[in-house]
Motif scaffolding. Structure first.
Motif, mmCIF file in Angstrom:
data_model
loop_
_atom_site.group_PDB
_atom_site.id
_atom_site.type_symbol
_atom_site.label_atom_id
_atom_site.label_comp_id
_atom_site.label_asym_id
_atom_site.label_seq_id
_atom_site.Cartn_x
_atom_site.Cartn_y
_atom_site.Cartn_z
ATOM 1 N N ASN A 1 0.930 -1.170 0.070
ATOM 2 C CA ASN A 1 -0.021 -0.095 -0.026
ATOM 3 C C ASN A 1 0.752 1.007 -0.006
ATOM 4 N N VAL A 2 1.853 1.328 0.740
ATOM 5 C CA VAL A 2 2.781 2.644 0.871
ATOM 6 C C VAL A 2 3.490 2.655 -0.364
ATOM 7 N N ASP A 3 3.983 1.461 -1.042
ATOM 8 C CA ASP A 3 4.507 1.636 -2.342
ATOM 9 C C ASP A 3 3.683 2.232 -3.593
ATOM 10 N N ALA A 4 2.375 1.577 -3.420
ATOM 11 C CA ALA A 4 1.487 2.362 -4.149
ATOM 12 C C ALA A 4 1.265 3.909 -4.005
ATOM 13 N N ALA A 5 1.255 4.225 -2.804
ATOM 14 C CA ALA A 5 1.060 5.634 -2.448
ATOM 15 C C ALA A 5 2.157 6.463 -3.012
ATOM 16 N N LEU A 6 3.430 5.768 -2.778
ATOM 17 C CA LEU A 6 4.358 6.518 -3.274
ATOM 18 C C LEU A 6 4.839 6.687 -4.617
ATOM 19 N N GLN A 7 4.248 5.793 -5.227
ATOM 20 C CA GLN A 7 4.375 5.993 -6.706
ATOM 21 C C GLN A 7 3.410 7.197 -7.122
ATOM 22 N N ASN A 8 2.219 7.490 -6.605
ATOM 23 C CA ASN A 8 1.381 8.483 -6.670
ATOM 24 C C ASN A 8 2.033 9.695 -6.276
ATOM 25 N N CYS A 9 2.798 9.622 -5.205
ATOM 26 C CA CYS A 9 3.484 10.837 -4.690
ATOM 27 C C CYS A 9 4.473 11.379 -5.709
ATOM 28 N N VAL A 10 5.220 10.381 -6.157
ATOM 29 C CA VAL A 10 6.443 10.664 -7.404
ATOM 30 C C VAL A 10 5.590 11.391 -8.548
ATOM 31 N N LYS A 11 4.479 10.917 -8.867
ATOM 32 C CA LYS A 11 3.765 11.466 -10.152
ATOM 33 C C LYS A 11 3.450 12.823 -9.732
ATOM 34 N N LEU A 12 3.011 13.123 -8.469
ATOM 35 C CA LEU A 12 2.340 14.586 -8.029
ATOM 36 C C LEU A 12 3.767 15.394 -8.163
ATOM 37 N N GLU A 13 4.702 14.888 -7.534
ATOM 38 C CA GLU A 13 6.154 15.680 -7.469
ATOM 39 C C GLU A 13 6.613 15.869 -8.899
ATOM 40 N N SER A 14 6.565 15.004 -9.920
ATOM 41 C CA SER A 14 6.936 15.443 -11.272
ATOM 42 C C SER A 14 6.047 16.381 -11.705
ATOM 43 N N ILE A 15 4.636 16.429 -11.495
ATOM 44 C CA ILE A 15 3.748 17.383 -12.125
ATOM 45 C C ILE A 15 4.148 18.814 -11.227
ATOM 46 N N GLU A 16 4.469 18.751 -10.258
ATOM 47 C CA GLU A 16 4.959 20.225 -9.496
ATOM 48 C C GLU A 16 6.151 20.661 -10.039
ATOM 49 N N LYS A 17 7.299 19.863 -10.404
ATOM 50 C CA LYS A 17 8.398 20.180 -10.897
ATOM 51 C C LYS A 17 8.139 20.919 -12.351
ATOM 52 N N ALA A 18 7.240 20.202 -12.999
ATOM 53 C CA ALA A 18 6.774 20.816 -14.403
ATOM 54 C C ALA A 18 6.247 21.987 -14.299
ATOM 55 N N ALA A 19 5.340 22.331 -13.405
ATOM 56 C CA ALA A 19 4.688 23.550 -12.860
ATOM 57 C C ALA A 19 5.910 24.724 -12.668
ATOM 58 N N GLU A 20 6.763 24.230 -11.870
ATOM 59 C CA GLU A 20 7.651 25.169 -11.659
ATOM 60 C C GLU A 20 8.594 25.662 -12.701
ATOM 61 N N GLU A 21 8.783 24.464 -13.787
ATOM 62 C CA GLU A 21 9.740 25.087 -14.839
ATOM 63 C C GLU A 21 8.823 26.185 -15.650
ATOM 64 N N LEU A 22 7.444 25.727 -15.937
ATOM 65 C CA LEU A 22 6.450 26.551 -16.796
ATOM 66 C C LEU A 22 6.765 28.058 -16.182
ATOM 67 N N GLN A 23 6.555 27.954 -14.909
ATOM 68 C CA GLN A 23 6.752 29.335 -13.973
ATOM 69 C C GLN A 23 7.861 30.087 -14.370
ATOM 70 N N GLN A 24 9.001 29.347 -14.384
ATOM 71 C CA GLN A 24 10.167 30.162 -14.793
ATOM 72 C C GLN A 24 10.316 30.565 -16.349
ATOM 73 N N GLN A 25 9.721 29.774 -17.157
ATOM 74 C CA GLN A 25 9.901 30.045 -18.559
ATOM 75 C C GLN A 25 8.797 31.172 -18.972
ATOM 76 N N ALA A 26 7.695 31.178 -18.477
ATOM 77 C CA ALA A 26 6.766 32.068 -18.766
ATOM 78 C C ALA A 26 6.112 32.807 -17.604
ATOM 79 N N GLY A 27 6.448 33.816 -17.440
ATOM 80 C CA GLY A 27 5.906 34.545 -16.388
ATOM 81 C C GLY A 27 4.528 34.873 -16.529
ATOM 82 N N VAL A 28 3.733 34.848 -17.764
ATOM 83 C CA VAL A 28 2.417 34.915 -17.937
ATOM 84 C C VAL A 28 1.654 33.874 -17.194
ATOM 85 N N PHE A 29 2.342 32.806 -17.144
ATOM 86 C CA PHE A 29 1.492 31.602 -16.667
ATOM 87 C C PHE A 29 1.770 31.490 -14.975
ATOM 88 N N LYS A 30 2.334 32.660 -14.421
ATOM 89 C CA LYS A 30 2.931 32.516 -13.059
ATOM 90 C C LYS A 30 1.465 32.049 -12.073
#
Length: 216
Positions: free
Chosen positions: A139-168
């Motif tokens: 159960n923990v492994d499955a939950a951690l996999q979901n957390c990893v996916k969420l962290e990837s999305i968060e990282k992508a959002a931060e990159e978008l923020q740096q690249q385009a201030g319009v989407f801040k």
């Protein structure tokens, strides 16, 4: 130290090098207090020894993973059964002269202590706990996999923020949503762990109460 004489032996599901046993028994510093347990490991094997007032030494060799408390229980029962079987004849017996007389008794002891669930209730409880831990880990492994996916999305959002201030503004909103999802997931994991720990505590309490009931 004296000459190591093995008056009776039995190998269960394996072959035992009796020469090595004799070498241990013949060590100059081989002094054992009667009734006291001695244990040491050699490679993947665990050696357990106990002596009695007649100077006899009882030896059990098993896998390192075998519970030490069970080995000690087995040695104590071996000592009682052996004395009841041969009495003080063992003191004057020759090397391997009691093998045949003791083979049936030794076989029964080996079979009994090979079945941990029957000889040790705590070992049975540990296996149940291991099963619960395995389910919890999945159960923990499955939950951690979901957390990893969420962290990837968060990282992508931060990159978008740096690249385009319009989407801040949109990026910050997405980040907050992901944080809350991550927090909810962690709370769910914590709740699952608390419930499982409660079940384990209840099982231990029931087994402890059962042991007290048996003792009384």
């Amino acid at each position: 130290a004296g000459q190591g004489i093995i008056v009776a032996s039995y190998s269960y599901n394996t072959e035992t090098e009796l020469g090595a046993v004799k070498q241990v028994l013949e060590q100059p510093n081989m002094t054992m207090a009667p009734g006291k347990h001695y244990s040491f490991n050699v490679g993947q094997l665990a050696w357990h020894l106990i002596s009695d007032d007649m100077g006899l030494i009882y030896v059990m060799i098993c896998q390192v993973a075998y519970p030490q408390r069970c080995a000690h229980m087995g040695l104590e029962e071996l000592q009682r059964s052996f004395v009841a079987k041969v009495g003080d004849k063992a003191v004057t017996a020759k090397d391997r002269s009691l093998d045949k007389q003791c083979s049936s008794m030794l076989l029964k002891l080996c079979q009994k202590y090979d079945n941990l669930s029957e000889v040790d209730k705590l070992a049975s409880l540990e296996r149940k706990v291991d099963t619960v831990k395995l389910v919890m880990q999945e159960n923990v492994d499955a939950a951690l996999q979901n957390c990893v996916k969420l962290e990837s999305i968060e990282k992508a959002a931060e990159e978008l923020q740096q690249q385009a201030g319009v989407f801040k503004r949109n990026a910050n909103e997405l980040k907050n949503k992901m944080w809350w999802k991550n927090m909810k997931m962690r709370l769910i994991i914590a709740a699952v762990i608390i419930v499982i720990l409660g079940v384990i505590a209840a099982i231990i309490a029931v087994m402890t109460q059962g042991k007290k009931g048996d003792s009384s």
